[in-house]
Design an enzyme around this catalytic site. Structure first.
Site, mmCIF file in Angstrom:
data_model
loop_
_atom_site.group_PDB
_atom_site.id
_atom_site.type_symbol
_atom_site.label_atom_id
_atom_site.label_comp_id
_atom_site.label_asym_id
_atom_site.label_seq_id
_atom_site.Cartn_x
_atom_site.Cartn_y
_atom_site.Cartn_z
ATOM 1 N N TRP B 45 -26.665 3.090 10.569
ATOM 2 C CA TRP B 45 -26.571 1.733 11.064
ATOM 3 C C TRP B 45 -26.449 0.841 9.830
ATOM 4 C CZ3 TRP B 45 -29.271 5.571 13.356
ATOM 5 C CH2 TRP B 45 -29.027 5.787 14.719
ATOM 6 N N ARG B 63 -20.104 -0.053 18.283
ATOM 7 C CA ARG B 63 -20.054 1.393 18.453
ATOM 8 C C ARG B 63 -21.464 1.972 18.620
ATOM 9 N NH1 ARG B 63 -18.660 4.895 13.674
ATOM 10 N NH2 ARG B 63 -20.903 4.704 13.550
ATOM 11 N N ASP B 64 -22.399 1.387 17.890
ATOM 12 C CA ASP B 64 -23.762 1.868 18.054
ATOM 13 C C ASP B 64 -24.222 1.752 19.497
ATOM 14 O OD1 ASP B 64 -23.984 2.482 15.470
ATOM 15 O OD2 ASP B 64 -25.096 0.692 14.878
ATOM 16 N N PHE B 65 -23.847 0.658 20.096
ATOM 17 C CA PHE B 65 -24.338 0.443 21.449
ATOM 18 C C PHE B 65 -23.750 1.412 22.461
ATOM 19 C CE2 PHE B 65 -27.437 -2.707 21.399
ATOM 20 C CZ PHE B 65 -27.178 -3.565 20.338
#
Lengths: 480, 108
Positions: B45, B63-65
């Site tokens: 992250w 994209r993390d989500f």
């Protein structure tokens, strides 16, 4: 580019509605009528990428995307390179707590049923055999609690031979197990399978007072029953058990008393047998073809077909009665409907060798009560403990993913290859798949899906009641 | 070919699949393994080096989500290996095995 394919499935119809059973997840959906065409047209070539799929659709991008996401999220489309079989997790050695222990309290039986599988294990029916001592029972109960992990409830089953021939041991074991349960802060429940001949008033009172679940092996009305279920000297047993069973069934009960019918020879008149047993007062009756290498008792193809027809008729009757909100104790269908409703995904055909083991009179452990005494199923003993190596090997070999012949079968997550004992006798190997009844099982599950679909449309709450009857918790805490 | 079609869940398993859309379950629902958290290993992250929002915050947060798992979203506090700690992961060739080597870093 990621390609997708249609997941293995079974489509079925009822009353103008279309349904889809997904093999991998055992999920059942009601679908719009032309989803089948869409999928088949779109995926005629087998595998498609998302973009290729969109190019064959007529909707807007937004609609196509929504539709694509819907069928991917629900598992109708899967990644083309995904494994059809996910390895079962948590079945490694010792990871599964022991829930049920079957005690062979005696090998002796006072009947000499001609089709009995115990006669194939070298225990001639009607003769005496080893009997379990209270020391062994005590150790077995300790073993059960010791290996029950975090389970809140364990189950002790009394089996034989005819278990009531060792009634005093059962009395001892129930008392000991209850004390042990109190000590451990767990619950214990009991079950027994009996031929009914020794259901004296004293035995009935004891079973009743201790809320012991009772299964009576009985093959139906007098003529059907006495065909094979006789004393060793050939005397029929129906008139002996009838008054005793009536005494048993007269009592108010907290636990259902069920009948278990062995279907042998030609399949006989199953609907009439079921009516007779329910009229006697049994809560339910279940039917199973005999397991024997002896072709004179086996059901041949005609017999199996006839049985299937009769199951079909009983399923129609079940549906009629269910529509009225009433109960019809046809165990085979109830079990199937609950499996379908819960969406159980079976990687193993049953709990044998997982959470269930059977102990012989000397405390040797086997994967199930039917295979007690079978050396390949010996899995340690209650004194020295489980043979974790053998259990691990068995679990590895028995898993559905190892059964190449089942790989492409749409019903594999319900059947999972079928009974180990049946496979050993009929297919020559414990973990072989029961190919001799593949078609039968598929047709039977089709029948079950048809009944399931109709109940879904007409009285879905009835399915939830059946599930709860079998001890399943309601989904999302729904209160019925 | 026609377009959008509906699938109405009927049995309990299908209803759980419905939940999957909300809570984010893995493809293999028979093992009911949630994605996100510790079951997959996303790259870090990273902090945003640009003078715009989210300043010093997650880069590629979108994209993390996608790997967040419904209520299970809990981003690990990983040193950013773009701006400040480019060699952070060198001690950890195979993250499945070597994650214990990762340890922590102190801001310089």
């Amino acid at each position: 580019m990621q390609k997708f394919r249609i997941a293995e499935n079974r489509m079925f119809h009822a009353d103008g509605h279309d349904f889809l059973f997904l093999t991998g997840s055992s999920a059942i959906f009601e679908t719009d009528p032309d989803i089948k065409d869409i999928l088949e047209q779109g995926f005629r070539a087998g595998e498609l990428s998302r973009e290729e799929f969109f190019s064959r659709m007529s909707g807007s991008d937004e609609e196509n995307r929504e539709f694509f996401e819907e069928i991917v999220n629900r598992g109708v489309l899967v990644k083309a390179n995904s494994e059809a079989f996910a390895r079962t997790t948590g079945t490694e050695q010792g990871a599964i707590p022991l829930k049920t222990l079957v005690l062979h309290v005696t090998e002796a039986c006072n009947l000499g049923c001609r089709y009995c599988y115990h006669s194939q294990n070298g225990h001639a029916p009607g003769k005496t055999g080893r009997t379990m001592s209270s020391e062994v029972a005590q150790q077995a109960i300790d073993f059960l609690f010791e290996h029950s992990g975090s389970l809140e409830e364990v189950i002790l089953v009394f089996f034989g031979g005819e278990p009531l021939m060792n009634f005093n041991l059962i009395v001892f074991a129930v008392k000991y197990a209850r004390d042990k349960a109190l000590e451990k802060g767990k619950k214990v429940s009991f079950a027994i399978t009996t031929n009914g001949t020794l259901l004296t008033d004293k035995a009935i009172r004891f079973l009743h007072e201790n809320k012991i679940g009772i299964t009576v092996s009985i093959d139906g009305f007098e003529e059907a029953h006495d065909r094979f279920r006789r004393f060793p000297d050939g005397t029929p047993s129906y008139q002996v058990i009838l008054p005793r069973i009536k005494n048993l069934l007269r009592l108010e009960r907290e636990k259902p008393v069920v009948a278990r019918v062995t279907v042998a020879g030609d399949s006989g008149d199953v609907p009439e047998i079921l009516d007779h047993l329910l009229d006697l007062g049994f809560s339910e009756a279940g039917f199973a073809p005999v397991t024997t290498p002896d072709t004179s008792y086996q059901l041949n193809a005609d017999g199996m077909n006839k049985l299937l027809d009769q199951f079909g008729n009983l399923s129609d009757k079940f549906l009629e009665i269910a529509r009225q909100g009433d109960f019809f104790g046809f165990t085979n269908l109830i079990d199937l409907l609950v499996v379908l409703h819960e969406g159980e995904v079976k990687n193993y055909p049953c709990g044998a060798g997982l959470g269930l083991f059977a102990a012989d009179p000397e405390g040797r452990l086997y994967i199930c009560q039917r295979l007690t005494g079978e050396s390949s199923c010996y899995m340690g003993d209650i004194f020295k403990g489980f043979d974790q190596g053998k259990i691990g090997t068995f679990r590895e070999q028995a898993e559905i993913g190892q059964r190449n012949l089942c790989r492409t079968c749409w019903v594999r997550t319900i059947c999972a290859g079928g009974c180990y004992h049946e496979a050993m006798v009929r297919e020559g190997g414990l973990t072989k798949s029961n190919l001799h009844y593949c078609d039968w099982i598929k047709t039977w599950v089709d029948m079950g899906l048809a009944v399931y679909a109709r109940l879904t449309l007409e009285c879905p709450e009835y399915l939830e009641k059946l599930s709860m009857l079998r001890g399943h918790a309601p989904l999302f805490s729904q209160v019925i | 070919m026609k377009k959008k079609k509906a699938l109405k869940p009927v049995n309990k398993r299908a209803k759980k699949l419905e939940e999957k859309e909300v809570f984010g379950m893995s493809d293999d629902i028979s093992t009911s393994m949630p994605i996100g958290c510790t079951t997959i290993f996303d790259t870090g992250w990273e902090t945003n080096p640009r003078p715009e929002t989210p300043m010093s915050n997650c880069l590629s947060s979108a994209r993390d989500f996608t790997s967040c798992s419904g209520p299970c979203w809990w981003p690990a506090q990983t040193p950013d290996n773009i701006t400040n700690f480019p060699d952070f992961q060198n001690q950890c060739r195979a993250i499945e095995k070597d994650w214990r080597n990762l340890n922590f870093v102190i801001k310089r």
